[in-house]
Design a protein around this motif. Structure first.
Motif, PDB file in Angstrom:
ATOM      1  N   ASN A 122      -6.273  15.879  -7.885  1.00  0.00           N
ATOM      2  CA  ASN A 122      -7.708  15.663  -7.699  1.00  0.00           C
ATOM      3  C   ASN A 122      -8.027  15.077  -6.327  1.00  0.00           C
ATOM      4  O   ASN A 122      -8.873  14.200  -6.184  1.00  0.00           O
ATOM      5  N   VAL A 123      -7.349  15.578  -5.302  1.00  0.00           N
ATOM      6  CA  VAL A 123      -7.655  15.180  -3.930  1.00  0.00           C
ATOM      7  C   VAL A 123      -8.860  16.001  -3.473  1.00  0.00           C
ATOM      8  O   VAL A 123      -8.755  17.204  -3.263  1.00  0.00           O
ATOM      9  N   GLN A 124      -9.993  15.350  -3.318  1.00  0.00           N
ATOM     10  CA  GLN A 124     -11.246  16.045  -3.042  1.00  0.00           C
ATOM     11  C   GLN A 124     -11.725  15.854  -1.610  1.00  0.00           C
ATOM     12  O   GLN A 124     -12.767  16.387  -1.230  1.00  0.00           O
ATOM     13  N   GLY A 125     -11.025  15.092  -0.819  1.00  0.00           N
ATOM     14  CA  GLY A 125     -11.385  14.872   0.569  1.00  0.00           C
ATOM     15  C   GLY A 125     -10.218  14.246   1.292  1.00  0.00           C
ATOM     16  O   GLY A 125      -9.225  13.855   0.671  1.00  0.00           O
ATOM     17  N   THR A 126     -10.308  14.167   2.598  1.00  0.00           N
ATOM     18  CA  THR A 126      -9.216  13.602   3.387  1.00  0.00           C
ATOM     19  C   THR A 126      -9.752  12.459   4.251  1.00  0.00           C
ATOM     20  O   THR A 126     -10.910  12.512   4.694  1.00  0.00           O
ATOM     21  N   PRO A 127      -8.904  11.419   4.474  1.00  0.00           N
ATOM     22  CA  PRO A 127      -7.562  11.272   3.923  1.00  0.00           C
ATOM     23  C   PRO A 127      -7.589  10.727   2.503  1.00  0.00           C
ATOM     24  O   PRO A 127      -8.526  10.043   2.111  1.00  0.00           O
ATOM     25  N   ALA A 128      -6.550  11.033   1.748  1.00  0.00           N
ATOM     26  CA  ALA A 128      -6.299  10.410   0.453  1.00  0.00           C
ATOM     27  C   ALA A 128      -4.981   9.666   0.582  1.00  0.00           C
ATOM     28  O   ALA A 128      -3.994  10.232   1.049  1.00  0.00           O
ATOM     29  N   LEU A 129      -4.959   8.402   0.186  1.00  0.00           N
ATOM     30  CA  LEU A 129      -3.798   7.537   0.383  1.00  0.00           C
ATOM     31  C   LEU A 129      -3.166   7.192  -0.965  1.00  0.00           C
ATOM     32  O   LEU A 129      -3.867   6.773  -1.901  1.00  0.00           O
ATOM     33  N   PHE A 130      -1.849   7.351  -1.055  1.00  0.00           N
ATOM     34  CA  PHE A 130      -1.097   7.028  -2.260  1.00  0.00           C
ATOM     35  C   PHE A 130      -0.045   5.970  -1.917  1.00  0.00           C
ATOM     36  O   PHE A 130       0.795   6.203  -1.043  1.00  0.00           O
ATOM     37  N   PHE A 131      -0.101   4.836  -2.602  1.00  0.00           N
ATOM     38  CA  PHE A 131       0.793   3.724  -2.314  1.00  0.00           C
ATOM     39  C   PHE A 131       1.959   3.700  -3.300  1.00  0.00           C
ATOM     40  O   PHE A 131       1.894   4.278  -4.386  1.00  0.00           O
ATOM     41  N   ALA A 132       3.024   3.015  -2.914  1.00  0.00           N
ATOM     42  CA  ALA A 132       4.270   3.034  -3.694  1.00  0.00           C
ATOM     43  C   ALA A 132       4.111   2.409  -5.071  1.00  0.00           C
ATOM     44  O   ALA A 132       4.894   2.700  -5.979  1.00  0.00           O
ATOM     45  N   ASN A 133       3.111   1.554  -5.255  1.00  0.00           N
ATOM     46  CA  ASN A 133       2.917   0.923  -6.564  1.00  0.00           C
ATOM     47  C   ASN A 133       2.057   1.765  -7.500  1.00  0.00           C
ATOM     48  O   ASN A 133       1.669   1.310  -8.570  1.00  0.00           O
ATOM     49  N   GLY A 134       1.747   3.008  -7.096  1.00  0.00           N
ATOM     50  CA  GLY A 134       1.005   3.913  -7.964  1.00  0.00           C
ATOM     51  C   GLY A 134      -0.483   3.965  -7.700  1.00  0.00           C
ATOM     52  O   GLY A 134      -1.160   4.845  -8.220  1.00  0.00           O
ATOM     53  N   THR A 135      -1.011   3.033  -6.914  1.00  0.00           N
ATOM     54  CA  THR A 135      -2.445   3.028  -6.650  1.00  0.00           C
ATOM     55  C   THR A 135      -2.792   4.039  -5.562  1.00  0.00           C
ATOM     56  O   THR A 135      -1.926   4.495  -4.820  1.00  0.00           O
ATOM     57  N   ARG A 136      -4.061   4.352  -5.476  1.00  0.00           N
ATOM     58  CA  ARG A 136      -4.526   5.310  -4.474  1.00  0.00           C
ATOM     59  C   ARG A 136      -5.879   4.883  -3.942  1.00  0.00           C
ATOM     60  O   ARG A 136      -6.624   4.151  -4.600  1.00  0.00           O
ATOM     61  N   VAL A 137      -6.199   5.360  -2.756  1.00  0.00           N
ATOM     62  CA  VAL A 137      -7.505   5.126  -2.139  1.00  0.00           C
ATOM     63  C   VAL A 137      -7.958   6.451  -1.551  1.00  0.00           C
ATOM     64  O   VAL A 137      -7.189   7.121  -0.855  1.00  0.00           O
ATOM     65  N   ASN A 138      -9.190   6.827  -1.819  1.00  0.00           N
ATOM     66  CA  ASN A 138      -9.748   8.042  -1.243  1.00  0.00           C
ATOM     67  C   ASN A 138     -10.543   7.666   0.001  1.00  0.00           C
ATOM     68  O   ASN A 138     -11.677   7.224  -0.088  1.00  0.00           O
ATOM     69  N   GLY A 139      -9.920   7.788   1.157  1.00  0.00           N
ATOM     70  CA  GLY A 139     -10.586   7.454   2.403  1.00  0.00           C
ATOM     71  C   GLY A 139      -9.728   6.554   3.272  1.00  0.00           C
ATOM     72  O   GLY A 139      -8.739   5.971   2.815  1.00  0.00           O
ATOM     73  N   ALA A 140     -10.108   6.437   4.534  1.00  0.00           N
ATOM     74  CA  ALA A 140      -9.393   5.583   5.479  1.00  0.00           C
ATOM     75  C   ALA A 140      -9.827   4.138   5.293  1.00  0.00           C
ATOM     76  O   ALA A 140     -11.007   3.849   5.114  1.00  0.00           O
ATOM     77  N   LEU A 141      -8.860   3.238   5.353  1.00  0.00           N
ATOM     78  CA  LEU A 141      -9.135   1.818   5.167  1.00  0.00           C
ATOM     79  C   LEU A 141      -9.154   1.082   6.503  1.00  0.00           C
ATOM     80  O   LEU A 141      -8.401   1.434   7.415  1.00  0.00           O
ATOM     81  N   PRO A 142      -9.953   0.016   6.616  1.00  0.00           N
ATOM     82  CA  PRO A 142      -9.839  -0.866   7.780  1.00  0.00           C
ATOM     83  C   PRO A 142      -8.466  -1.529   7.790  1.00  0.00           C
ATOM     84  O   PRO A 142      -7.777  -1.588   6.765  1.00  0.00           O
ATOM     85  N   LEU A 143      -8.077  -2.068   8.932  1.00  0.00           N
ATOM     86  CA  LEU A 143      -6.736  -2.609   9.108  1.00  0.00           C
ATOM     87  C   LEU A 143      -6.389  -3.679   8.074  1.00  0.00           C
ATOM     88  O   LEU A 143      -5.320  -3.618   7.450  1.00  0.00           O
ATOM     89  N   ASP A 144      -7.267  -4.650   7.871  1.00  0.00           N
ATOM     90  CA  ASP A 144      -6.945  -5.741   6.946  1.00  0.00           C
ATOM     91  C   ASP A 144      -6.747  -5.225   5.528  1.00  0.00           C
ATOM     92  O   ASP A 144      -5.834  -5.671   4.814  1.00  0.00           O
ATOM     93  N   SER A 145      -7.593  -4.301   5.094  1.00  0.00           N
ATOM     94  CA  SER A 145      -7.466  -3.756   3.739  1.00  0.00           C
ATOM     95  C   SER A 145      -6.200  -2.923   3.596  1.00  0.00           C
ATOM     96  O   SER A 145      -5.532  -2.959   2.557  1.00  0.00           O
ATOM     97  N   LEU A 146      -5.857  -2.166   4.637  1.00  0.00           N
ATOM     98  CA  LEU A 146      -4.638  -1.357   4.600  1.00  0.00           C
ATOM     99  C   LEU A 146      -3.408  -2.245   4.503  1.00  0.00           C
ATOM    100  O   LEU A 146      -2.505  -1.998   3.689  1.00  0.00           O
ATOM    101  N   LYS A 147      -3.365  -3.300   5.290  1.00  0.00           N
ATOM    102  CA  LYS A 147      -2.236  -4.234   5.234  1.00  0.00           C
ATOM    103  C   LYS A 147      -2.150  -4.897   3.865  1.00  0.00           C
ATOM    104  O   LYS A 147      -1.057  -5.082   3.321  1.00  0.00           O
ATOM    105  N   GLN A 148      -3.294  -5.234   3.298  1.00  0.00           N
ATOM    106  CA  GLN A 148      -3.314  -5.870   1.976  1.00  0.00           C
ATOM    107  C   GLN A 148      -2.737  -4.922   0.912  1.00  0.00           C
ATOM    108  O   GLN A 148      -1.972  -5.348   0.046  1.00  0.00           O
ATOM    109  N   LYS A 149      -3.110  -3.648   0.982  1.00  0.00           N
ATOM    110  CA  LYS A 149      -2.593  -2.682   0.015  1.00  0.00           C
ATOM    111  C   LYS A 149      -1.093  -2.496   0.176  1.00  0.00           C
ATOM    112  O   LYS A 149      -0.354  -2.417  -0.816  1.00  0.00           O
ATOM    113  N   LEU A 150      -0.620  -2.423   1.404  1.00  0.00           N
ATOM    114  CA  LEU A 150       0.820  -2.267   1.639  1.00  0.00           C
ATOM    115  C   LEU A 150       1.585  -3.500   1.197  1.00  0.00           C
ATOM    116  O   LEU A 150       2.683  -3.396   0.617  1.00  0.00           O
TER     117      LEU A 150
END
Length: 278
Positions: free
Chosen positions: A244-272
């Motif tokens: 169900n990837v409906q747009g780009t970018p779609a991000l999939f993290f190692a813990n199973g979570t996903r985000v549909n869209g590009a994240l700001p730096l702080d949020s990306l680091k927090q997810k990683l």
């Protein structure tokens, strides 16, 4: 629930016609359909069960009751396929899953409503939590051999992305990634946005060093030389539709979570950083 912060995504150029009753949810930035070559299916949840996943598991119904509600709902809406039925905290009201949409009904499907089911006391959006659970993906089930592998630092953290070479938000993501270290990024080329997305993706995949070719294009705007070889692009399109990837970018993290869209730096680091804590 997801990490707070702005999210940007590039939708596909032409929306697909709706085939199910559309729930009235808050519009997401990444909201445009991928090619419809493969029917959308429920994604595989991560092995580690989140609180939302546990709640959904507890909401399972006896098979006979599930079948009865499914039959009643599909009779009311011919041509619609019900993918799942679960109970809700509201007595007599049931969750009906149609593809990646959630609706609610009574046992005989004489009343159906769409929208977010809110726990007013706990201030929780139960519909959003459930949708987040449905979109989780076990990282080790992804066919990483079909992705461009980019290693930064020790590569200890993992991120998989679906990206189109013509996606400005994907380029923004890679600009942000310049400030992120110790991560391995698996880029699934997902050409859905423009007529030349396929040829650009092919040239990058077939380059002598695909990781460098991709980074050169996304960060520096340097196009890859024309090239031709066997690619996984059609397989990636089918996989993205399944997930169900409906747009780009779609991000999939190692813990199973996903985000549909590009994240700001702080949020990306927090997810990683959260990968090892889940």
């Amino acid at each position: 629930m997801g990490v707070s912060g702005a999210v940007w995504a590039q939708p596909a150029a032409t929306p697909a016609p709706a085939t199910t009753p559309a729930p009235a949810t808050t519009p997401a930035p990444a909201a445009a359909p991928a090619p419809s070559a493969v029917p959308a299916t429920e994604t595989t949840p991560a092995e580690s069960m989140s609180p939302a996943a546990k709640a959904a598991d507890d909401a399972a119904l006896p098979a006979a009751q599930t079948q009865a509600i499914t039959k009643a709902f599909e009779a009311q809406f011919p041509g619609i396929h019900v993918d799942g039925v679960r109970s809700t905290p509201v007595p007599g009201i049931f969750e009906v899953q149609v593809g990646m949409d959630l609706l609610y009904t009574n046992a005989t499907a004489t009343y159906v409503f769409q929208g977010s089911l809110i726990d007013a006391k706990a201030k929780r959006d139960l519909t959003a939590e459930r949708l987040e659970t449905l979109q989780q993906v076990a990282f080790d089930t992804l066919p990483l051999k079909d992705a461009i592998k980019i290693v930064k630092g020790d590569g200890s953290r993992k991120l998989a992305t679906f990206e189109d070479p013509n996606c400005p938000y994907c380029k923004q993501l890679h600009q942000t990634m310049q400030s992120v270290d110790n991560v391995t990024v698996y880029v699934f080329l997902y050409p859905i946005l423009a007529p030349d997305s396929m040829s650009k993706s092919r040239d990058i995949w077939c380059a002598k060093d695909p990781a460098k070719a991709w980074t050169d294009w996304m960060v520096d705007g340097k196009p890859a030389a024309k090239a031709d070889c066997k690619t996984p692009l059609q397989a990636n399109l089918a996989l993205g539709q399944k997930l169900n990837v409906q747009g780009t970018p779609a991000l999939f993290f190692a813990n199973g979570t996903r985000v549909n869209g590009a994240l700001p730096l702080d949020s990306l680091k927090q997810k990683l950083d959260a990968e090892g804590k889940s």
